[in-house]
Each structure stands twice: as structure tokens, then as C-alpha cells.
Design a protein around this motif. Structure first.
Motif, mmCIF file in Angstrom:
data_model
loop_
_atom_site.group_PDB
_atom_site.id
_atom_site.type_symbol
_atom_site.label_atom_id
_atom_site.label_comp_id
_atom_site.label_asym_id
_atom_site.label_seq_id
_atom_site.Cartn_x
_atom_site.Cartn_y
_atom_site.Cartn_z
ATOM 1 N N TYR A 260 33.050 23.214 17.335
ATOM 2 C CA TYR A 260 34.273 22.460 17.661
ATOM 3 C C TYR A 260 35.514 23.292 17.363
ATOM 4 O O TYR A 260 36.460 23.322 18.156
ATOM 5 N N ARG A 261 35.514 23.974 16.217
ATOM 6 C CA ARG A 261 36.666 24.803 15.860
ATOM 7 C C ARG A 261 36.977 25.812 16.958
ATOM 8 O O ARG A 261 38.139 26.035 17.309
ATOM 9 N N THR A 263 35.934 25.867 20.233
ATOM 10 C CA THR A 263 36.030 25.415 21.629
ATOM 11 C C THR A 263 36.926 24.203 21.818
ATOM 12 O O THR A 263 37.401 23.965 22.934
ATOM 13 N N LYS A 264 37.099 23.404 20.745
ATOM 14 C CA LYS A 264 37.815 22.128 20.798
ATOM 15 C C LYS A 264 37.161 21.142 21.778
ATOM 16 O O LYS A 264 37.809 20.218 22.269
ATOM 17 N N ASP A 265 35.885 21.324 22.041
ATOM 18 C CA ASP A 265 35.123 20.401 22.878
ATOM 19 C C ASP A 265 34.686 19.216 22.018
ATOM 20 O O ASP A 265 33.967 19.384 21.033
ATOM 21 N N GLU A 266 35.106 18.012 22.394
ATOM 22 C CA GLU A 266 34.878 16.824 21.584
ATOM 23 C C GLU A 266 33.397 16.513 21.366
ATOM 24 O O GLU A 266 33.043 15.868 20.383
ATOM 25 N N LEU A 269 32.424 17.872 18.089
ATOM 26 C CA LEU A 269 32.966 17.086 16.983
ATOM 27 C C LEU A 269 32.140 15.819 16.778
ATOM 28 O O LEU A 269 31.818 15.458 15.640
ATOM 29 N N TYR A 323 39.564 17.828 11.011
ATOM 30 C CA TYR A 323 39.534 17.570 12.447
ATOM 31 C C TYR A 323 39.443 16.076 12.795
ATOM 32 O O TYR A 323 39.321 15.729 13.973
#
Length: 396
Positions: A260-261, A263-266, A269, A323
Motif C-alpha cells: 500500500y505504501r 502503490t496507494k492501491d486501496e 490497505l 494510513y
């Protein structure tokens, strides 16, 4: 007679006072100071091995320090711990020692015989790059990433872990999620998106096939490299195939937080939060939050704990807390703090000058093979120190 009694009394008072002063001095030390003192002991205990073919302290065997070569999967943790100590103390001594131990890992960048390069190179050279702007170290990271990617099986969408053997065609272990961070770093350094894309494919395949409905994970999956079909779901280090090996759950949690860190793909997360929920709410988790070696292992007074799994989890939860929304943030920080509080005292924290210099006691390496049971492990110390770093940085 009275003079003798008075002398005895005064001597006793002085003795007791000195004893109390010694105890008070150690008790008054911070956990970071105690950890640094222990690693000072470990450093001097292990330095005689530095020029041998087994320079890296790993654990204790038969009451004595056990060291391993640079091709051992745990070899990067010792220099990594020194980098963490440098970050915690700002003491240049730890930086110099970390540099020396990092540089003896140089040849590993070309090694294609393992998936553990993220541990070996990422935790040594990768940590070095947090504190030093050195092009030569960047080149090592990129070459190590190339070596790791050589193990990628595109039709199955995974990086092969162990080599093929009589039991498995293409075994992939949950631990492999920990090696993806190095691939992201290599893309940042080189601009080559190949590493990034391989990390995505491996993480997506693992998320789809490695996890159960309750978000616990299998340890080992065997893939058909031509079709991508899962041939077997097994364990190697857990209680049984269908159980939740404690360190494996921690590896999975940490790995998807990294995903997640970067790519920021939910979806990563969400995966991280679900794994965290499984760990934090498990009915077999002891009150001090230091898990037994497997969440499904029968519990008796002799069932070993795994401080390494706890340390990895604490470090991961500190990052995950940054996050998420307030309620979860507080829950993750509280749990991570609780774990660190437990690890920072008896029975887990070693007294200074004991434990051959390792910081933590009571980790479990490979219970089914009766290997490294209830001992210190260098990776337990590494993630404990990393968790202390993350805890400190959150307070700032």
C-alpha cells in the motif's frame, strides 16, 4: 560485642545500598540504551568471526553464539540492526560498524539461488541508503533486484521461493512478501518499472491464492509454472497445513502494508487491515500479546512463544496506523505499544551482558524440525529495533 554488631550492620547497609544502586542504574536505562548496551556486548562477542566464512551472529546453539555465512537468509539482519541502532542513537560508532558489516554482503547482489535477497540486501544496503547517499550502494540494490527477478515465473505470476524438489515444483512461501520492498526501491533508483511490475504481480497472485476466508495465510503454496494452477497448499514451519503459523501471519501483514505504501492501491490497505484483524482478535493470543509459535497449536505451559512474530507485527502496526482513520489508528498504535511494552521487560528482554548479546529471548525458528526453539534470533532483534524507531518517530 556491640561494636562488632554495629560494624556488621553498617557493612550490610553499604552492601545493600550498592546493590540497590546497581539495580536502579540498569532499571533507569531506557529500552534503547539497554538495546545498545546489549549490542555492544554482541559486537565484541562476534567480531572475531568477521573475517571468517561465518561472520554474522544469528542465534545461540548449545549455550554458545552461533554465527552464519553471508549466504544464510538471515545475514542482512545484523548490519540492519546496527543501522537501526544508528538511527535510534545517532552514535557514529554504530554507523561505522554497520558500514563494515554491510560491505561484506557485497557478493550477495549476484546470487540467484534464493528469494531472500530482500532480507539480505534490503536490510543491509537498503538501510544504508536511508543514512548515506552512495551510488555504489544503489547499484548493489538494483543488481540484487535483477537477481531476485530471475526467479519470477511469469505464467504463474510469482517469484519462486525455494528451489524445486521432490515435494514441490514451484514453492512460494508467504515470507516472500517481505522481499518486494527491495523491488520498489530498485525501480526508484533505476527507473526500470520491471521490478515494480513483478512486485505487483507477485503480491496480487499471493493475495488471491495464499489466504483463507478469515485472512490467515498458508505458509507454502506449490504452483504449476506453466498454468499457474495451485498444486498444493502446505506448511513447512507451522503446526499443520491448515494452521496459521505466527511469523507467517506477521510477514503477510508487513508485506501488504509495504504494497500500500508503494502503490496507494486501496486493495492492499484493505488486505492489511483484514490480516491485522485476524492477528489482533485471535482467541489463542496470550494476554501479553506475544503469540505462540502457531495460532492453532495446542496450548500447554510448554508451548513456545515467538517474540520475532510479535516484533514484526508491532513494527508493521505502527506503519499501518499512519494510513487509517482515527479509531483504527488508535487501535493499531495501542496494540503495537502493548507488544513493545511486553518485549521491553522480563521475560523477553535479556539482562545486559547475557543472552550472548542478543536483545530478545523466546523466539521460535522452526518448531517442526525442532530447530531454534525458545532462543534469541537476529531478526527478532532487527524488527524490535525497527519498531522502536517507528514508535519514536510517531511521538515526534
Amino acid at each position: 560485642m556491640k561494636k562488632i554488631n554495629l560494624l556488621v550492620i553498617l557493612t550490610a547497609i553499604v552492601f545493600i545500598g550498592c546493590k540497590e544502586k546497581v539495580v536502579t542504574e540498569e532499571q533507569s536505562m531506557t529500552v534503547i540504551e539497554k538495546a545498545a548496551a546489549q549490542y555492544e556486548h554482541l559486537y565484541h562477542n562476534a567480531i572475531s568471526y568477521m573475517d571468517s566464512d561465518r561472520p554474522m551472529p544469528r542465534t545461540i546453539v548449545n549455550g554458545k553464539l552461533h554465527t552464519v555465512g553471508v549466504y544464510d537468509w538471515t545475514s542482512g539482519f545484523h548490519p540492519g540492526s546496527m543501522w537501526n541502532l544508528y538511527g535510534l542513537t545517532n552514535d557514529i560508532t554504530w554507523k561505522n560498524r554497520a558500514v563494515a558489516y554491510t560491505q561484506i554482503m557485497d557478493t550477495i547482489q549476484y546470487y540467484e539461488g534464493t528469494h531472500d535477497l530482500g532480507f539480505m540486501i534490503g536490510d543491509s544496503y537498503g538501510n544504508a541508503l536511508k543514512y548515506m547517499d552512495k551510488e555504489a550502494y544503489e547499484k548493489v540494490m538494483v543488481q540484487a533486484a535483477k537477481s531476485l527477478v530471475s526467479r519470477f515465473k511469469p505464467k504463474a505470476g510469482v517469484i519462486q521461493s525455494w528451489n524445486s524438489n521432490d515435494r514441490w515444483q514451484c514453492p512460494v512461501i508467504i515470507d516472500n512478501m517481505m522481499n518486494l520492498e527491495m523491488l520498489f526501491e530498485a525501480t526508484k533508483i533505476s527507473g526500470d518499472s520491471t521490478f515494480y511490475n513483478v512486485a505487483i504481480m507477485h503480491a496480487d497472485t499471493t493475495m488471491a491464492k495464499h489466504f483463507r476466508e478469515d485472512y490467515s495465510s498458508y505458509h507454502v503454496l506449490d504452483y504449476d509454472t506453466e498454468t499457474g494452477k495451485v498444486l498444493k497448499r502446505n506448511t513447512a514451519q507451522g503446526y499443520k497445513d491448515e494452521s496459521a503459523w505466527a511469523r507467517g501471519q506477521a510477514w503477510g501483514l508487513y508485506g501488504y502494508i509495504v504494497m500500500y505504501r508503494e502503490t496507494k492501491d486501496e486493495k492492499y490497505l484493505d488486505q492489511s487491515k483484514n490480516i491485522a484483524s485476524f492477528i489482533m482478535n485471535h482467541s489463542n493470543l496470550p494476554e501479553d500479546k506475544i503469540p505462540y509459535w502457531d495460532y492453532d497449536a495446542p496450548v500447554t505451559k510448554d508451548t513456545p512463544r515467538d517474540a520475532s512474530a510479535a516484533a514484526i507485527t508491532a513494527s508493521a502496526l505502527f506503519e499501518l496506523s499512519t494510513y487509517v482513520e482515527d479509531d483504527l489508528e488508535h487501535a493499531y498504535v495501542d496494540r503495537a505499544n502493548t507488544i513493545l511494552e511486553s518485549l521491553s521487560k522480563e521475560p523477553y528482554l535479556a539482562e545486559i551482558g547475557t543472552n550472548e548479546g542478543f536483545i530478545l529471548k523466546h523466539s521460535t525458528g522452526h518448531k517442526p524440525q525442532n530447530s531454534e526453539i525458545d532462543v534469541p534470533l537476529n531478526y527478532a532483534d532487527y524488527y524490535f529495533l525497527e519498531a522502536l524507531l517507528r514508535q519514536r518517530d510517531m511521538i515526534k
